[in-house]
Design an enzyme around this catalytic site. Structure first.
Site, PDB file in Angstrom:
ATOM      1  N   GLU A 151       0.880  -1.127  -0.077  1.00  0.00           N
ATOM      2  CA  GLU A 151       0.094  -0.298   0.132  1.00  0.00           C
ATOM      3  C   GLU A 151       0.943   1.281   0.129  1.00  0.00           C
ATOM      4  O   GLU A 151       1.834   1.268   0.593  1.00  0.00           O
ATOM      5  CB  GLU A 151      -0.927  -0.016   1.175  1.00  0.00           C
ATOM      6  CG  GLU A 151      -2.017  -1.099   1.234  1.00  0.00           C
ATOM      7  CD  GLU A 151      -3.010  -0.928   2.202  1.00  0.00           C
ATOM      8  OE1 GLU A 151      -4.249  -1.235   2.044  1.00  0.00           O
ATOM      9  OE2 GLU A 151      -2.784  -0.281   2.955  1.00  0.00           O
ATOM     10  N   CYS A 199       5.794  -6.170   8.199  1.00  0.00           N
ATOM     11  CA  CYS A 199       6.727  -5.433   9.105  1.00  0.00           C
ATOM     12  C   CYS A 199       6.781  -6.426  10.453  1.00  0.00           C
ATOM     13  O   CYS A 199       5.976  -7.274  10.858  1.00  0.00           O
ATOM     14  CB  CYS A 199       6.388  -4.312   9.793  1.00  0.00           C
ATOM     15  SG  CYS A 199       7.555  -3.535  10.720  1.00  0.00           S
ATOM     16  N   CYS A 257       0.193  -0.222  15.859  1.00  0.00           N
ATOM     17  CA  CYS A 257       0.345  -0.037  14.382  1.00  0.00           C
ATOM     18  C   CYS A 257      -0.276  -1.492  13.624  1.00  0.00           C
ATOM     19  O   CYS A 257       0.036  -2.493  14.172  1.00  0.00           O
ATOM     20  CB  CYS A 257       1.867  -0.024  13.996  1.00  0.00           C
ATOM     21  SG  CYS A 257       2.183   0.267  12.393  1.00  0.00           S
ATOM     22  N   GLY A 299       6.308  -1.152   6.779  1.00  0.00           N
ATOM     23  CA  GLY A 299       7.687  -1.577   6.999  1.00  0.00           C
ATOM     24  C   GLY A 299       8.432  -0.844   7.614  1.00  0.00           C
ATOM     25  O   GLY A 299       8.476   0.604   8.125  1.00  0.00           O
ATOM     26  N   GLU A 300       9.828  -1.323   8.069  1.00  0.00           N
ATOM     27  CA  GLU A 300      10.773  -0.483   8.762  1.00  0.00           C
ATOM     28  C   GLU A 300      11.944  -0.259   7.764  1.00  0.00           C
ATOM     29  O   GLU A 300      12.676  -1.114   7.361  1.00  0.00           O
ATOM     30  CB  GLU A 300      11.262  -1.346  10.090  1.00  0.00           C
ATOM     31  CG  GLU A 300      12.591  -0.799  10.607  1.00  0.00           C
ATOM     32  CD  GLU A 300      12.570   0.468  11.085  1.00  0.00           C
ATOM     33  OE1 GLU A 300      11.626   0.982  11.700  1.00  0.00           O
ATOM     34  OE2 GLU A 300      13.363   1.165  10.682  1.00  0.00           O
ATOM     35  N   SER A 346      11.406   7.361   8.166  1.00  0.00           N
ATOM     36  CA  SER A 346      11.117   7.193   9.474  1.00  0.00           C
ATOM     37  C   SER A 346      11.449   5.747  10.093  1.00  0.00           C
ATOM     38  O   SER A 346      11.212   4.938   9.414  1.00  0.00           O
ATOM     39  CB  SER A 346       9.596   7.534   9.635  1.00  0.00           C
ATOM     40  OG  SER A 346       9.055   7.028  11.084  1.00  0.00           O
ATOM     41  N   LEU A 352       9.029   7.977  18.641  1.00  0.00           N
ATOM     42  CA  LEU A 352       9.301   8.058  19.985  1.00  0.00           C
ATOM     43  C   LEU A 352       8.272   7.297  20.879  1.00  0.00           C
ATOM     44  O   LEU A 352       8.395   6.317  21.394  1.00  0.00           O
ATOM     45  CB  LEU A 352       9.659   9.234  20.300  1.00  0.00           C
ATOM     46  CG  LEU A 352      10.416   9.872  21.747  1.00  0.00           C
ATOM     47  CD1 LEU A 352      11.465   9.232  22.008  1.00  0.00           C
ATOM     48  CD2 LEU A 352      10.356  10.985  22.027  1.00  0.00           C
ATOM     49  N   ASN A 364      -3.979   7.001  15.630  1.00  0.00           N
ATOM     50  CA  ASN A 364      -5.223   6.541  14.473  1.00  0.00           C
ATOM     51  C   ASN A 364      -5.742   5.266  14.969  1.00  0.00           C
ATOM     52  O   ASN A 364      -4.829   4.243  15.519  1.00  0.00           O
ATOM     53  CB  ASN A 364      -4.532   6.557  13.377  1.00  0.00           C
ATOM     54  CG  ASN A 364      -4.392   7.835  12.950  1.00  0.00           C
ATOM     55  OD1 ASN A 364      -5.125   8.864  12.774  1.00  0.00           O
ATOM     56  ND2 ASN A 364      -3.026   8.009  12.362  1.00  0.00           N
ATOM     57  N   CYS A 381      -1.403   7.578   9.495  1.00  0.00           N
ATOM     58  CA  CYS A 381      -0.301   6.837  10.072  1.00  0.00           C
ATOM     59  C   CYS A 381      -0.629   5.517  10.763  1.00  0.00           C
ATOM     60  O   CYS A 381      -1.535   5.699  11.647  1.00  0.00           O
ATOM     61  CB  CYS A 381       0.462   7.693  11.079  1.00  0.00           C
ATOM     62  SG  CYS A 381       0.871   9.044  10.317  1.00  0.00           S
TER      63      CYS A 381
HETATM   64  N1  SAH Z   1       8.662   1.536  10.772  1.00  0.00           N
HETATM   65  C1  SAH Z   1       8.928   2.967  10.831  1.00  0.00           C
HETATM   66  C2  SAH Z   1       8.212   3.380   9.673  1.00  0.00           C
HETATM   67  C3  SAH Z   1       6.686   3.673   9.867  1.00  0.00           C
HETATM   68  S1  SAH Z   1       6.152   5.063   9.633  1.00  0.00           S
HETATM   69  C4  SAH Z   1       8.831   3.869  11.793  1.00  0.00           C
HETATM   70  O1  SAH Z   1       8.400   3.072  12.836  1.00  0.00           O
HETATM   71  O2  SAH Z   1       8.943   4.865  12.116  1.00  0.00           O
HETATM   72  C5  SAH Z   1       4.617   5.279  10.409  1.00  0.00           C
HETATM   73  C6  SAH Z   1       4.598   5.995  11.556  1.00  0.00           C
HETATM   74  O3  SAH Z   1       3.168   6.001  12.174  1.00  0.00           O
HETATM   75  C7  SAH Z   1       5.516   5.790  12.647  1.00  0.00           C
HETATM   76  O4  SAH Z   1       5.973   6.904  13.455  1.00  0.00           O
HETATM   77  C8  SAH Z   1       4.708   4.814  13.433  1.00  0.00           C
HETATM   78  O5  SAH Z   1       5.106   4.832  14.787  1.00  0.00           O
HETATM   79  C9  SAH Z   1       3.230   5.568  13.369  1.00  0.00           C
HETATM   80  N2  SAH Z   1       2.166   5.029  13.743  1.00  0.00           N
HETATM   81  C10 SAH Z   1       2.021   3.653  13.711  1.00  0.00           C
HETATM   82  N3  SAH Z   1       0.580   3.323  14.363  1.00  0.00           N
HETATM   83  C11 SAH Z   1       0.109   4.340  14.438  1.00  0.00           C
HETATM   84  C12 SAH Z   1      -1.375   4.754  14.971  1.00  0.00           C
HETATM   85  N4  SAH Z   1      -2.034   3.795  15.309  1.00  0.00           N
HETATM   86  N5  SAH Z   1      -1.489   6.190  15.192  1.00  0.00           N
HETATM   87  C13 SAH Z   1      -0.378   7.178  14.728  1.00  0.00           C
HETATM   88  N6  SAH Z   1       0.717   6.933  14.474  1.00  0.00           N
HETATM   89  C14 SAH Z   1       1.001   5.588  14.485  1.00  0.00           C
END
Ligand code: SAH
Length: 349
Positions: A93, A113, A120, A165-166, A197, A221, A296, A339
């Site tokens: 996606e 992931c 997430c 993904g990471e 990210s 964070l 979210n 996100c």
């Molecule tokens: N794996 C990487 C890239 C993902 S980016 C990472 O962890 O940064 C997606 C971003 O959305 C990350 O900052 C993740 O922590 C955040 N995220 C994941 N689930 C979320 C949610 N339910 N609500 C808001 N942000 C979320």
């Protein structure tokens, strides 16, 4: 049989090299790459190349494609979520976001992931495989092709690696992708317009700071102390918060670039006054930015963002403490494009 080279993952100088080895003029590289950027799915479509040349290219290179399965457009803000199938039938996606300053794409870097963050959706179906650099780029190619049907001037201005993904768990392919996206023969996206990210893979962050790519680094964070972070994000048990913060400061010193921290605000979990104090301790006094994102909802958890007023008060308290904190607008929430809402499973209604 010798395996053919995957064309879409090649950097311009590598393509020129292979062309040269095969007795093809180097300037053809520019023509081929310009076709790829325009969305050509086969050499047959590259009509300014002779037929014998197209056949020769076909015998040297593999040209992988992705099919668009569906796209959903948000009724609230016009955000478009795409679902693509990869050559092996897996799904990926991507999201197109429209801002005042132009279009931004949010790309996936892996199929699934393995990081397991509790909030997430992208990790719920587990990890399947890495995406190649060409497959990450293909998401841009397909989105561009789709949008240019209506608007021939359509251009992607910003890229964020914040899809499924990471990115740092697919390090080499992601670095290669950054160089591809930046190549002037392809999309020519400035590094300053690319954000990556990560949930905090320390050895790879160390490596990244030596690459001299002036991208924006975002760190997920989400918690202000190590115990809470370990509870929300399993990666913290391997790379604990104090060590992460140390490497972040080092990154800023080495690259001169400000780090952007992401903090999904979860009501009653990480948004109390105690957390404000901890965050000031972590982030106060050095160059960074804190992005507050209302969490979210996903179907697997009951995490809620809480009410807006409370989040604004939380942001104010942080700002009073000297933290450069802002609340990020949520886009695409009605189509699960926000996100943390992207996922690997096929999502047809
Ligand atoms: N794996 C990487 C890239 C993902 S980016 C990472 O962890 O940064 C997606 C971003 O959305 C990350 O900052 C993740 O922590 C955040 N995220 C994941 N689930 C979320 C949610 N339910 N609500 C808001 N942000 C979320």
């Amino acid at each position: 049989m010798i395996e053919k080279t995957e064309l879409r993952s090649l950097l311009p100088h590598e393509l020129k090299e292979i062309l040269k080895e095969n007795g093809i003029e180097a300037y053809r590289a520019g023509q081929i790459l310009s076709w790829l950027e325009k969305g050509a799915a086969s050499f047959q479509e590259m009509t300014n190349l002779s037929k014998p040349l197209r056949e020769k290219l076909d015998s040297i290179f593999r040209l992988d494609n992705m099919a668009e399965v569906e796209s959903l457009v948000s009724k609230i803000d016009g955000t478009t979520k795409y679902l693509f199938t990869l050559p092996d039938g897996e799904y990926v996606e991507s999201v197109l976001l429209s801002y005042k300053h132009g279009y931004s794409v949010c790309l996936s870097t892996q199929v699934g992931c393995k990081m397991g963050c509790r909030f997430c959706a992208s990790t719920k179906a587990g990890f399947c495989r890495q995406l190649s650099a060409g497959e990450i780029l293909l998401q841009m190619v397909e989105i561009t092709r789709d949008k240019r049907r209506l608007d021939p001037e359509f251009r992607i201005g910003h890229v964020v690696l914040m899809g499924i993904g990471e990115p740092l768990d697919n390090y080499d392919n992601v670095i290669r992708f950054l160089k591809l996206a930046n190549a002037k023969e392809l999309f020519g996206i400035g590094y300053r317009n690319i954000s990556l990210s990560t949930c905090g893979l320390i050895p790879q962050i160390r490596k990244l700071m030596q690459e001299e790519l002036p991208i924006t680094l975002s760190i997920s964070l989400h918690a202000s102390n190590s115990a809470l972070r370990s509870d929300l994000m399993p990666i913290n048990r391997r790379y604990p918060l104090w060590e992460l913060m140390e490497v972040c400061r080092e990154y800023t010193l080495v690259t001169g670039r400000r780090i952007s921290f992401e903090y999904a605000v979860i009501a009653g979990v990480n948004d109390t006054s105690e957390r404000v104090k901890e965050l000031i301790g972590l982030l106060g006094g050095w160059m960074n930015h804190l992005n507050l994102i209302p969490v979210n909802p996903t179907k697997e958890t009951d995490f809620q963002p809480g009410d807006r007023k409370k989040m604004e008060a939380f942001a104010k308290e942080l700002q009073k403490g000297g933290i450069n904190a802002t609340i990020r607008r949520t886009l695409g929430a009605d189509i699960e494009a926000a996100c943390g809402q992207l996922r690997r499973e096929k999502q047809l209604q």
